[in-house]
Design an enzyme around this catalytic site. Structure first.
Site, PDB file in Angstrom:
ATOM      1  N   ASP A  23       0.824  -1.214   0.000  1.00  0.00           N
ATOM      2  CA  ASP A  23       0.000   0.000   0.000  1.00  0.00           C
ATOM      3  C   ASP A  23       0.860   1.267   0.000  1.00  0.00           C
ATOM      4  O   ASP A  23       1.679   1.465  -0.885  1.00  0.00           O
ATOM      5  CB  ASP A  23      -0.976  -0.044   1.178  1.00  0.00           C
ATOM      6  N   ARG A  24       0.718   2.143   1.013  1.00  0.00           N
ATOM      7  CA  ARG A  24       1.474   3.403   0.997  1.00  0.00           C
ATOM      8  C   ARG A  24       2.980   3.140   1.038  1.00  0.00           C
ATOM      9  O   ARG A  24       3.755   3.841   0.390  1.00  0.00           O
ATOM     10  CB  ARG A  24       1.078   4.301   2.174  1.00  0.00           C
ATOM     11  N   ARG A  27       4.315   2.534  -2.329  1.00  0.00           N
ATOM     12  CA  ARG A  27       4.518   3.752  -3.126  1.00  0.00           C
ATOM     13  C   ARG A  27       5.893   4.367  -2.803  1.00  0.00           C
ATOM     14  O   ARG A  27       6.592   4.838  -3.700  1.00  0.00           O
ATOM     15  CB  ARG A  27       3.387   4.739  -2.875  1.00  0.00           C
ATOM     16  N   HIS A  68     -11.194   7.906   0.038  1.00  0.00           N
ATOM     17  CA  HIS A  68     -10.302   8.493   1.041  1.00  0.00           C
ATOM     18  C   HIS A  68      -9.095   9.173   0.412  1.00  0.00           C
ATOM     19  O   HIS A  68      -8.496  10.059   1.027  1.00  0.00           O
ATOM     20  CB  HIS A  68      -9.842   7.413   2.039  1.00  0.00           C
ATOM     21  N   TRP A  69      -8.717   8.786  -0.815  1.00  0.00           N
ATOM     22  CA  TRP A  69      -7.600   9.471  -1.481  1.00  0.00           C
ATOM     23  C   TRP A  69      -7.888  10.965  -1.611  1.00  0.00           C
ATOM     24  O   TRP A  69      -6.982  11.789  -1.511  1.00  0.00           O
ATOM     25  CB  TRP A  69      -7.391   8.880  -2.874  1.00  0.00           C
ATOM     26  N   TYR A 130      -1.122  11.598   1.955  1.00  0.00           N
ATOM     27  CA  TYR A 130      -2.072  11.671   0.847  1.00  0.00           C
ATOM     28  C   TYR A 130      -2.021  13.031   0.162  1.00  0.00           C
ATOM     29  O   TYR A 130      -2.210  13.123  -1.064  1.00  0.00           O
ATOM     30  CB  TYR A 130      -3.485  11.367   1.341  1.00  0.00           C
ATOM     31  N   HIS A 192      -7.645  -6.327   0.625  1.00  0.00           N
ATOM     32  CA  HIS A 192      -6.542  -5.378   0.533  1.00  0.00           C
ATOM     33  C   HIS A 192      -5.378  -5.732   1.444  1.00  0.00           C
ATOM     34  O   HIS A 192      -4.221  -5.493   1.107  1.00  0.00           O
ATOM     35  CB  HIS A 192      -7.059  -3.980   0.877  1.00  0.00           C
TER      36      HIS A 192
END
Length: 210
Positions: A23-24, A27, A68-69, A130, A192
């Site tokens: 996930d984050r 990135r 939520h993004w 974000y 997820h």
């Protein structure tokens, strides 16, 4: 954050290293691999496609599924104030967006997550991540793409069969546009939270790759 991770590995004495992230964190790992092609030997990312692709391909399905993004990226302190008003309610709703066994988090992990959810500084940091994704990260991604900078090491791409990524995208085809080496992977029988929902399958796939 990617630069911090590279510096940390230097301090720990690792000139080269493999990276596994979700996930984050995945990135951050993507940026880490692009900026450190001689150091990252293998990259495994779980349940993501490149950030820039999400934004450039946004449609109604993505906007509703990953609302939520756009909420977390609103100016401070609006999203923080709403989350801080009911952190436990927010956390359980946010992590239950897909049908799953409510006990998929081990209790020790759940306790850590809820402690962070009740920490306004942690929530502020989450929202700032974000906000960065919707601003400076896109600047960096566009510069890298224009320059032809791609991941240079083999990649493993995993995503949840019960999640959204595989329904919205062809993850392997998409990641092959961003990687100059071999890209393999596929689905895991999970939503997820791959590592929490299917730890045995994830460990087996990662073990063979790394």
């Amino acid at each position: 954050m990617a630069r911090d991770m590279a510096e940390l590995m230097t301090v720990l004495g690792h000139a080269e290293f493999a990276v596994v992230a979700h996930d984050r964190g995945a990135r951050v790992a993507h940026r880490l691999a692009i900026d450190n092609p001689g150091r990252v030997t293998r990259l495994a990312v779980m349940d993501i496609v490149p950030t820039i692709e999400h934004f450039e391909r946004t449609d109604m399905a993505f906007a509703l599924g990953y609302y939520h993004w756009f909420w977390f990226a609103q100016p401070h302190p609006f999203p923080e104030e709403l989350i801080n008003a009911a952190p436990s309610t927010w956390f359980h709703a946010h992590t239950a967006r897909e049908p799953k066994n409510p006990g998929f988090f081990r209790q020790e992990a759940l306790d850590d997550y809820l402690a962070a959810a009740h920490d306004p500084a942690a929530i502020a940091g989450m929202c700032e991540d974000y906000r960065a994704a919707a601003t400076i990260d896109l600047v960096h991604d566009r510069i890298s793409r224009s320059a032809g900078a791609r991941v240079q090491c083999p990649m493993l791409v995993l995503w949840g069969a019960k999640g959204r990524i595989g329904g919205w995208y062809d993850p392997l085809t998409l990641w092959r546009e961003y990687c100059a080496a071999e890209v393999t992977g596929g689905t895991v029988q999970a939503g997820h939270y791959l590592a929490e929902e299917a730890p045995g399958e994830v460990l087996e796939r990662l073990g063979r790759f790394v």
